[in-house]
Design an enzyme around this catalytic site. Structure first.
Site, PDB file in Angstrom:
ATOM      1  N   ARG A   1       0.764 -14.644  18.904  1.00  0.00           N
ATOM      2  CA  ARG A   1      -0.107 -13.499  19.213  1.00  0.00           C
ATOM      3  C   ARG A   1       0.310 -12.314  18.340  1.00  0.00           C
ATOM      4  O   ARG A   1      -0.522 -11.557  17.848  1.00  0.00           O
ATOM      5  CB  ARG A   1      -0.046 -13.131  20.703  1.00  0.00           C
ATOM      6  CG  ARG A   1      -0.783 -11.833  20.975  1.00  0.00           C
ATOM      7  CD  ARG A   1      -1.124 -11.519  22.441  1.00  0.00           C
ATOM      8  NE  ARG A   1      -0.252 -12.096  23.429  1.00  0.00           N
ATOM      9  CZ  ARG A   1       0.965 -11.651  23.733  1.00  0.00           C
ATOM     10  NH1 ARG A   1       1.469 -10.585  23.128  1.00  0.00           N
ATOM     11  NH2 ARG A   1       1.684 -12.255  24.661  1.00  0.00           N
TER      12      ARG A   1
ATOM     13  N   TYR B   1     -24.902  -0.665  15.103  1.00  0.00           N
ATOM     14  CA  TYR B   1     -24.960  -2.052  15.566  1.00  0.00           C
ATOM     15  C   TYR B   1     -25.055  -2.034  17.102  1.00  0.00           C
ATOM     16  O   TYR B   1     -24.331  -1.284  17.765  1.00  0.00           O
ATOM     17  CB  TYR B   1     -23.695  -2.771  15.106  1.00  0.00           C
ATOM     18  CG  TYR B   1     -23.568  -4.175  15.618  1.00  0.00           C
ATOM     19  CD1 TYR B   1     -24.401  -5.180  15.156  1.00  0.00           C
ATOM     20  CD2 TYR B   1     -22.622  -4.498  16.585  1.00  0.00           C
ATOM     21  CE1 TYR B   1     -24.299  -6.469  15.632  1.00  0.00           C
ATOM     22  CE2 TYR B   1     -22.508  -5.794  17.063  1.00  0.00           C
ATOM     23  CZ  TYR B   1     -23.350  -6.779  16.582  1.00  0.00           C
ATOM     24  OH  TYR B   1     -23.244  -8.049  17.062  1.00  0.00           O
TER      25      TYR B   1
HETATM   26  C1  LIG Z   1     -21.745  -8.221  13.731  1.00  0.00           C
HETATM   27  C2  LIG Z   1     -21.382  -6.804  13.633  1.00  0.00           C
HETATM   28  C3  LIG Z   1     -20.398  -6.243  14.473  1.00  0.00           C
HETATM   29  C4  LIG Z   1     -19.716  -7.034  15.548  1.00  0.00           C
HETATM   30  O1  LIG Z   1     -18.903  -8.053  15.031  1.00  0.00           O
HETATM   31  P1  LIG Z   1     -18.672  -9.476  15.772  1.00  0.00           P
HETATM   32  O2  LIG Z   1     -17.840 -10.212  14.781  1.00  0.00           O
HETATM   33  O3  LIG Z   1     -20.001 -10.078  16.021  1.00  0.00           O
HETATM   34  O4  LIG Z   1     -17.954  -9.187  17.049  1.00  0.00           O
HETATM   35  C5  LIG Z   1     -20.091  -4.906  14.294  1.00  0.00           C
HETATM   36  N1  LIG Z   1     -20.706  -4.157  13.349  1.00  0.00           N
HETATM   37  C6  LIG Z   1     -21.654  -4.669  12.532  1.00  0.00           C
HETATM   38  C7  LIG Z   1     -22.301  -3.783  11.522  1.00  0.00           C
HETATM   39  C8  LIG Z   1     -22.028  -5.998  12.652  1.00  0.00           C
HETATM   40  O5  LIG Z   1     -22.981  -6.483  11.851  1.00  0.00           O
END
Ligand SMILES: *Cc1c(COP(=O)(O)O)cnc(C)c1O
Length: 379
Positions: free
Chosen positions: A46, A98
């Site tokens: 971890r 996002y």
């Molecule tokens: C996909 C995405 C995230 C989140 O990432 P995950 O790997 O899906 O948890 C955050 N910011 C942006 C701009 C993304 O495209």
């Protein structure tokens, strides 16, 4: 070292015990000690794992940082940044984020007493208006998803510096191939490695990159204490993806530019969102801040008819209708019902995200086939 050389060599060394050129997948949770407390820098996976170390070092090099920290998803990386804060602290974030970022801020951390302000950050006066003694963090995502607005990282950094705030930049869409936020004054770069960095739509992972030792130590403490760390197999896959990042990004950008031009002149398309188009509101700042315009193109059909947009998404063949982006294969998404469904409709529309908007993640296929497919789907 130049970018392409770093993408292939940074962080990785032949394995000293065997000479294996590719970083081995150290599939182990624990490490032998010769005497209590005597070990080779690895105690428990971890905390540290050699495959993860290679990836973290590679990421730090690509972003011109000193420390990389990997997490089991992009969301876990964002979560770690918010855990630097305390109840009563305030965050100013872009209003076109996002969906998952908006969700963790408003649905999880607002309940822990952290206050979030969502503002249109192309106008930094909006940021200044919301500053107060409790403001601790500026959260920027650029280009934004799915409207491809570009926010000036240097301007945000100037506000952060003069007010002693942290500036975090979600660099998922641009990747370090197109921009390096740390060089522009950001304190933390965040990535969903799931997207372009992995590049093959086969891993979920996130990362933070910093260039300050004290901040790196605080984030490493959170990473280890909270435990959202990735396994070595997934780290290996991201390391492999990164070796072709520059080649893929170059082609993503070329294909996306051609598709944006095709859509822009199509009689049935009302509006195309691509920062490479001269009429895009962010074209000037994008040209200054980025080394290319990226692989995402969004568009709205004339008539603003949801049934027509749905028909296009059902008819398109090479673009798979799916969430996510950044893989070698082209994808098509309906943000209002998929990636951005967690943002209330009124909030989405206030920020200019219409229910009829279609977002394309343009892959690295032959662009003539992609354009032919779009032409038949739009009709
Ligand atoms: C996909 C995405 C995230 C989140 O990432 P995950 O790997 O899906 O948890 C955050 N910011 C942006 C701009 C993304 O495209």
């Amino acid at each position: 070292m130049k970018f392409a050389t770093k993408a292939i060599h940074a962080g990785v060394h032949p394995d000293p015990s065997t000479g294996a050129v590719m970083t081995p997948i150290f599939q182990t949770s624990t490490y032998a000690q010769t005497s209590p407390g005597q070990h080779k820098g690895y105690e428990y996976s971890r905390t540290h794992n050699p495959t993860r170390t290679a990836l973290q070092d590679s990421l730090a090099a690509l972003e011109n940082g000193t420390h990389g920290l990997c997490f089991s998803s992009g969301m876990a990386a964002i979560d770690a940044v918010v855990k630097l804060l305390k109840p009563g602290d305030e965050v100013i974030a872009a209003n076109d984020l996002y969906g998952g970022t908006y969700r963790i801020f408003t649905k999880i951390y607002a309940d822990f007493g952290i206050k979030f302000h969502f503002v249109p950050m192309h106008n930094m006066d909006e940021v200044r208006k919301n500053l107060n003694a409790n403001t601790k963090l500026l959260w920027v995502e650029t280009p934004t998803n799915p409207l491809l607005n570009v926010i000036s990282i240097a301007e945000a950094a100037a506000i952060a510096k003069s007010n002693h705030l942290l500036l975090a930049v979600d660099n998922t869409f641009a990747t370090p191939y197109l921009q390096n936020p740390l060089d522009l004054g950001a304190d933390i770069v965040m990535h969903s490695l799931t997207k372009y960095m992995a590049g093959h739509s086969d891993v979920v992972m996130g990362a933070l990159i910093v260039k300050d030792e004290a901040l790196a130590q605080r984030l490493a403490f959170i990473q280890n204490s909270c435990g959202a760390t990735p396994g070595p197999q997934d780290c290996f896959l991201i390391l492999r993806g990164i070796k072709t990042l520059h080649l893929r990004m170059q082609r993503h950008c070329e294909n996306a530019a051609q598709i944006a031009n095709f859509l822009d002149t199509h009689p049935k398309v009302e509006r195309v969102y691509y920062p490479g188009l001269p009429l895009h509101p962010s074209h000037e700042i994008a040209s200054k801040q980025m080394r290319g315009f990226g692989g995402i193109v969004s568009f709205v059909l004339k008539g603003d008819d949801i049934d027509e947009a749905r028909r296009v998404m059902e008819t398109i063949k090479l673009f798979t209708l799916a969430e996510s982006l950044g893989g070698v294969e082209s994808l098509c998404t309906h943000p209002a019902s998929m990636t951005h469904a967690s943002i209330p409709k009124a909030e989405r529309e206030k920020n200019g995200l219409r229910d009829t908007l279609i977002r394309l993640s343009v892959g690295v296929e032959d662009v003539e086939d992609l354009i032919e497919d779009l032409a038949q789907a739009i009709g």
